[in-house]
Structure formats: C-alpha cells, structure tokens
Write a protein that holds these residues in place. Structure first.
Motif, PDB file in Angstrom:
ATOM      1  N   GLN A 109       0.828  -1.203   0.000  1.00  0.00           N
ATOM      2  CA  GLN A 109       0.000   0.000   0.000  1.00  0.00           C
ATOM      3  C   GLN A 109       0.868   1.262   0.000  1.00  0.00           C
ATOM      4  OE1 GLN A 109      -3.207   0.375  -0.471  1.00  0.00           O
ATOM      5  NE2 GLN A 109      -3.509  -1.827  -0.624  1.00  0.00           N
ATOM      6  N   LEU A 110       1.927   1.253   0.809  1.00  0.00           N
ATOM      7  CA  LEU A 110       2.859   2.386   0.829  1.00  0.00           C
ATOM      8  C   LEU A 110       3.574   2.524  -0.510  1.00  0.00           C
ATOM      9  CD1 LEU A 110       4.297   4.660   2.355  1.00  0.00           C
ATOM     10  CD2 LEU A 110       5.933   2.947   3.150  1.00  0.00           C
ATOM     11  N   GLN A 111       3.940   1.391  -1.088  1.00  0.00           N
ATOM     12  CA  GLN A 111       4.594   1.405  -2.395  1.00  0.00           C
ATOM     13  C   GLN A 111       3.654   1.987  -3.451  1.00  0.00           C
ATOM     14  OE1 GLN A 111       5.660  -2.482  -3.939  1.00  0.00           O
ATOM     15  NE2 GLN A 111       7.664  -1.731  -4.572  1.00  0.00           N
ATOM     16  N   PHE A 112       2.372   1.662  -3.363  1.00  0.00           N
ATOM     17  CA  PHE A 112       1.379   2.187  -4.295  1.00  0.00           C
ATOM     18  C   PHE A 112       1.235   3.704  -4.132  1.00  0.00           C
ATOM     19  CE2 PHE A 112      -3.007   2.960  -5.714  1.00  0.00           C
ATOM     20  CZ  PHE A 112      -2.962   2.364  -6.961  1.00  0.00           C
ATOM     21  N   VAL A 113       1.197   4.168  -2.893  1.00  0.00           N
ATOM     22  CA  VAL A 113       1.085   5.607  -2.626  1.00  0.00           C
ATOM     23  C   VAL A 113       2.324   6.341  -3.124  1.00  0.00           C
ATOM     24  CG1 VAL A 113       0.984   7.324  -0.776  1.00  0.00           C
ATOM     25  CG2 VAL A 113      -0.510   5.333  -0.704  1.00  0.00           C
ATOM     26  N   LEU A 114       3.499   5.765  -2.906  1.00  0.00           N
ATOM     27  CA  LEU A 114       4.730   6.388  -3.405  1.00  0.00           C
ATOM     28  C   LEU A 114       4.716   6.464  -4.934  1.00  0.00           C
ATOM     29  CD1 LEU A 114       7.418   4.837  -1.035  1.00  0.00           C
ATOM     30  CD2 LEU A 114       6.516   7.164  -1.006  1.00  0.00           C
ATOM     31  N   GLY A 115       4.160   5.464  -5.581  1.00  0.00           N
ATOM     32  CA  GLY A 115       4.024   5.502  -7.036  1.00  0.00           C
ATOM     33  C   GLY A 115       3.120   6.633  -7.491  1.00  0.00           C
ATOM     34  N   LYS A 173      -0.852  -3.184  -7.634  1.00  0.00           N
ATOM     35  CA  LYS A 173      -2.268  -3.452  -7.368  1.00  0.00           C
ATOM     36  C   LYS A 173      -2.603  -4.904  -7.669  1.00  0.00           C
ATOM     37  CE  LYS A 173      -6.351  -1.827  -6.381  1.00  0.00           C
ATOM     38  NZ  LYS A 173      -6.698  -1.573  -5.002  1.00  0.00           N
ATOM     39  N   LYS A 174      -2.024  -5.453  -8.727  1.00  0.00           N
ATOM     40  CA  LYS A 174      -2.252  -6.850  -9.080  1.00  0.00           C
ATOM     41  C   LYS A 174      -1.702  -7.765  -7.981  1.00  0.00           C
ATOM     42  CE  LYS A 174      -1.357 -10.045 -12.883  1.00  0.00           C
ATOM     43  NZ  LYS A 174      -0.648 -10.212 -14.156  1.00  0.00           N
ATOM     44  N   ASP A 175      -0.518  -7.465  -7.456  1.00  0.00           N
ATOM     45  CA  ASP A 175       0.047  -8.233  -6.352  1.00  0.00           C
ATOM     46  C   ASP A 175      -0.821  -8.150  -5.111  1.00  0.00           C
ATOM     47  OD1 ASP A 175       2.194  -9.244  -7.680  1.00  0.00           O
ATOM     48  OD2 ASP A 175       3.715  -8.087  -6.595  1.00  0.00           O
ATOM     49  N   GLU A 176      -1.315  -6.964  -4.806  1.00  0.00           N
ATOM     50  CA  GLU A 176      -2.151  -6.760  -3.629  1.00  0.00           C
ATOM     51  C   GLU A 176      -3.441  -7.570  -3.740  1.00  0.00           C
ATOM     52  OE1 GLU A 176      -3.160  -5.456   0.091  1.00  0.00           O
ATOM     53  OE2 GLU A 176      -1.246  -5.239  -0.935  1.00  0.00           O
ATOM     54  N   ASN A 177      -4.037  -7.580  -4.914  1.00  0.00           N
ATOM     55  CA  ASN A 177      -5.252  -8.366  -5.129  1.00  0.00           C
ATOM     56  C   ASN A 177      -4.974  -9.858  -5.005  1.00  0.00           C
ATOM     57  OD1 ASN A 177      -6.766  -6.068  -5.496  1.00  0.00           O
ATOM     58  ND2 ASN A 177      -6.627  -6.131  -7.733  1.00  0.00           N
ATOM     59  N   LEU A 178      -3.829 -10.309  -5.481  1.00  0.00           N
ATOM     60  CA  LEU A 178      -3.449 -11.714  -5.370  1.00  0.00           C
ATOM     61  C   LEU A 178      -3.278 -12.117  -3.910  1.00  0.00           C
ATOM     62  CD1 LEU A 178      -2.595 -14.329  -6.860  1.00  0.00           C
ATOM     63  CD2 LEU A 178      -0.257 -13.447  -6.789  1.00  0.00           C
ATOM     64  N   VAL A 179      -2.623 -11.291  -3.127  1.00  0.00           N
ATOM     65  CA  VAL A 179      -2.417 -11.584  -1.708  1.00  0.00           C
ATOM     66  C   VAL A 179      -3.751 -11.609  -0.970  1.00  0.00           C
ATOM     67  CG1 VAL A 179      -1.433 -10.669   0.427  1.00  0.00           C
ATOM     68  CG2 VAL A 179      -0.051 -10.758  -1.639  1.00  0.00           C
ATOM     69  N   LYS A 180      -4.641 -10.666  -1.287  1.00  0.00           N
ATOM     70  CA  LYS A 180      -5.957 -10.647  -0.638  1.00  0.00           C
ATOM     71  C   LYS A 180      -6.767 -11.888  -0.984  1.00  0.00           C
ATOM     72  CE  LYS A 180      -6.589  -5.689  -0.110  1.00  0.00           C
ATOM     73  NZ  LYS A 180      -7.349  -4.510  -0.545  1.00  0.00           N
ATOM     74  N   SER A 181      -6.674 -12.356  -2.227  1.00  0.00           N
ATOM     75  CA  SER A 181      -7.425 -13.552  -2.613  1.00  0.00           C
ATOM     76  C   SER A 181      -6.876 -14.799  -1.923  1.00  0.00           C
ATOM     77  CB  SER A 181      -7.416 -13.729  -4.128  1.00  0.00           C
ATOM     78  OG  SER A 181      -6.131 -14.107  -4.582  1.00  0.00           O
ATOM     79  N   VAL A 182      -5.589 -14.865  -1.734  1.00  0.00           N
ATOM     80  CA  VAL A 182      -4.984 -15.994  -1.023  1.00  0.00           C
ATOM     81  C   VAL A 182      -5.360 -15.947   0.451  1.00  0.00           C
ATOM     82  CG1 VAL A 182      -2.781 -16.999  -0.301  1.00  0.00           C
ATOM     83  CG2 VAL A 182      -3.097 -16.302  -2.663  1.00  0.00           C
ATOM     84  N   ASP A 183      -5.417 -14.756   1.039  1.00  0.00           N
ATOM     85  CA  ASP A 183      -5.811 -14.634   2.434  1.00  0.00           C
ATOM     86  C   ASP A 183      -7.269 -15.054   2.650  1.00  0.00           C
ATOM     87  OD1 ASP A 183      -3.367 -13.812   3.286  1.00  0.00           O
ATOM     88  OD2 ASP A 183      -3.837 -11.651   3.277  1.00  0.00           O
TER      89      ASP A 183
END
Length: 142
Positions: free
Chosen positions: A72-78, A129-139
């Motif tokens: 999330q921080l990486q996304f905000v920095l982007g 964002k794609k990585d974040e969605n992947l992690v959320k789906s695995v969780d």
C-alpha cells in the motif's frame, strides 16, 4: 525483491529521473544547449524546480523499490511519483513556451522524460495493485 516487475519499472524510473535529464538537452536556444542542471543557475523559481523535481522523483522511486513488504505504501509512493512528474511536465512546458529567443529555439528529448517516467510509474502501480489483489485472494482462502 528486484525480480518483481514493479521493481524493474521503479528502477527504470530511477534511471530515467537521475541520469537521462542530465545527459539529454531540454532545449537549445541560440546554439546553447540547456540541460536540467543548467536551470539551477537560472533566475526563475520554476526553472530551479526542474532539477529538484527530477531528483525527488528518483529518490522516492528508489525508496519505493525497497518497500516491497508494504504494498500500500509502495502504491502511494508511485502515485506521488506520478504527481511530481505531472508538475514537472507542466513546468517544462511553461518554461519552453517562455524561452527568450523563441525564433531560434529547439526542443530536446529531455522534455519527454517526465512522460516516460509517468508511464513506467503507472505500469508499476498496476503491477503493485495486481500483487495486492493476489495476496488478498490468497488470504480469503485461508
């Protein structure tokens, strides 16, 4: 985690923001090439912001590379990188339109660097964002 695609995009942002503006000219007026570092000695406040924004953009991208654990921080920095380069692009357009001796001026490739940096930052944010969605789906499966 340099093998992740967003790290590669952010590394390209760092390389473009640090090296290329100081290698390629921004514009040429009366056979005098103007680079980003030359604008530090200019009288205009906006002209002095150009090299500062290039360096800030590169530093934020470099920090974002190593924030791979905090997506999330990486996304905000982007997004901050995108905003800085949008301001930088606006300043460069403003300065290029107000060049003295406009009859004999020629724009250089350095004027397009913020556009390319914005493109790479958007692609990095998309991958984050794609990585974040992947992690959320695995969780959700746990």
């Amino acid at each position: 985690m340099i093998q992740r695609i967003q790290s590669i995009y952010l590394l390209l942002v760092v390389l473009l923001s640090t090296g290329v503006p100081f290698v390629f000219k921004l514009w040429e007026v009366a056979d005098k090439e103007v680079y980003a570092l030359d604008l530090l000695s200019d009288q205009s406040f906006f002209a002095k912001l150009v090299p500062v924004f290039f360096i800030i953009s590169a530093l934020i991208a470099f920090i974002a590379i190593f924030k791979f654990n905090k997506r999330q921080l990486q996304f905000v920095l982007g997004r901050i990188i995108i905003l800085i380069n949008l301001f930088l692009l606006g300043i460069l357009i403003y300065l290029s339109l107000n060049i003295s001796g406009e009859v004999s001026s020629e724009k250089g490739i350095g004027m397009f660097i913020p556009s390319v940096v914005i493109l790479f930052a958007v692609m990095a944010n998309k991958a984050i964002k794609k990585d974040e969605n992947l992690v959320k789906s695995v969780d959700r499966l746990r």
